[in-house]
Design a protein around this motif. Sequence first.
Motif, PDB file in Angstrom:
ATOM      1  N   TYR A  52       5.178  -2.428  -0.736  1.00 59.56           N
ATOM      2  CA  TYR A  52       4.454  -1.242  -0.278  1.00 59.56           C
ATOM      3  C   TYR A  52       4.498  -1.289   1.229  1.00 59.56           C
ATOM      4  O   TYR A  52       4.639  -2.363   1.815  1.00 59.56           O
ATOM      5  CB  TYR A  52       3.000  -1.232  -0.797  1.00 59.56           C
ATOM      6  N   VAL A  53       4.388  -0.117   1.876  1.00 56.20           N
ATOM      7  CA  VAL A  53       4.589  -0.064   3.326  1.00 56.20           C
ATOM      8  C   VAL A  53       3.250  -0.063   4.053  1.00 56.20           C
ATOM      9  O   VAL A  53       2.410   0.811   3.843  1.00 56.20           O
ATOM     10  CB  VAL A  53       5.417   1.179   3.720  1.00 56.20           C
ATOM     11  N   LEU A  54       3.069  -1.049   4.909  1.00 51.72           N
ATOM     12  CA  LEU A  54       1.862  -1.164   5.738  1.00 51.72           C
ATOM     13  C   LEU A  54       2.206  -0.729   7.161  1.00 51.72           C
ATOM     14  O   LEU A  54       3.333  -0.341   7.439  1.00 51.72           O
ATOM     15  CB  LEU A  54       1.364  -2.610   5.717  1.00 51.72           C
ATOM     16  N   THR A  55       1.216  -0.788   8.065  1.00 56.24           N
ATOM     17  CA  THR A  55       1.478  -0.367   9.442  1.00 56.24           C
ATOM     18  C   THR A  55       1.885  -1.531  10.328  1.00 56.24           C
ATOM     19  O   THR A  55       2.310  -1.330  11.460  1.00 56.24           O
ATOM     20  CB  THR A  55       0.231   0.305  10.058  1.00 56.24           C
TER      21      THR A  55
END
Length: 238
Positions: free
Chosen positions: A131-134
């Motif tokens: 999943y893409v985090l910042t």
Amino acid sequence: MKLHFLTLFPEMFQGITASSIWKQASDKGAAEYEVTDFRAYSDNKHNKVDDYPYGGGAGMVLRAQPLVDAIDDVASSGRVIMLTPQGAPFSQQKAEALAKEEQLIFICGHYEGYDERIRSVVNEEISIGDYVLTGGELPAMVVADSVIRLLPGVLGNETSAHEESFTTGLLEHPHYTRPADFRGMEVPEVLLSGNHAHIEEWRKKETLRRTWERRPDLLAGRELDAEETRWLREFEEQ
Ligand code: 9D3
């Protein structure tokens, strides 16, 4: 264990290092934390840490110089871990290996890319999931959290960290506490019976049921005894 965090957002670490198990671990001398803003190491007159990508394209690339100089300065030894979406998937097994180290250095960035030459000082690249985090700060905290709770003297019960769920490889059975009747939902009779052999058997069965229902993948490559095989057949019939 000494844990270093190299980040452009040192304030993100203020809460976690001063709370709960992280705080207990440092109070007991089992863990020590050092958070370093690597912008301070930039040799650039505006303290810039990123630059345009060679070859063109969108997004900025984290320069090698500030990070490599920061690592040279804060830690002469220790395992250097970079948190990136391309890293190897994190696991309890990796946490147990990292818990044996004396010093960990976590590199946390917020960039589309890292200059490839940063990898010359990196021992291990980790992702915490698809999943893409910042940025890499939360992943570094996740990895560190899983390691800190394994350090000798950190959890009250020395053995608990090793006897639980993901080490035995199964999910936990349901738990109950008072009252015996909550809004009409009752505690299973056996848990009130005082018969410890029956309670132990119920817990083993419900451990298996929960794993079969929620994470059948954990049962895939596993040897089952006669009792477990019988329970599984029973679940499948229900
Ligand atoms: C356009 C390609 N993106 C990769 C999916 C670029 C990109 C997005 C987000 C690069 C870095 C980030 C920030 N994430 C991390 O630094 C990160 C991360 C994550 O997003 N998910 C799971 N584990 C990790 S470890 C570091």
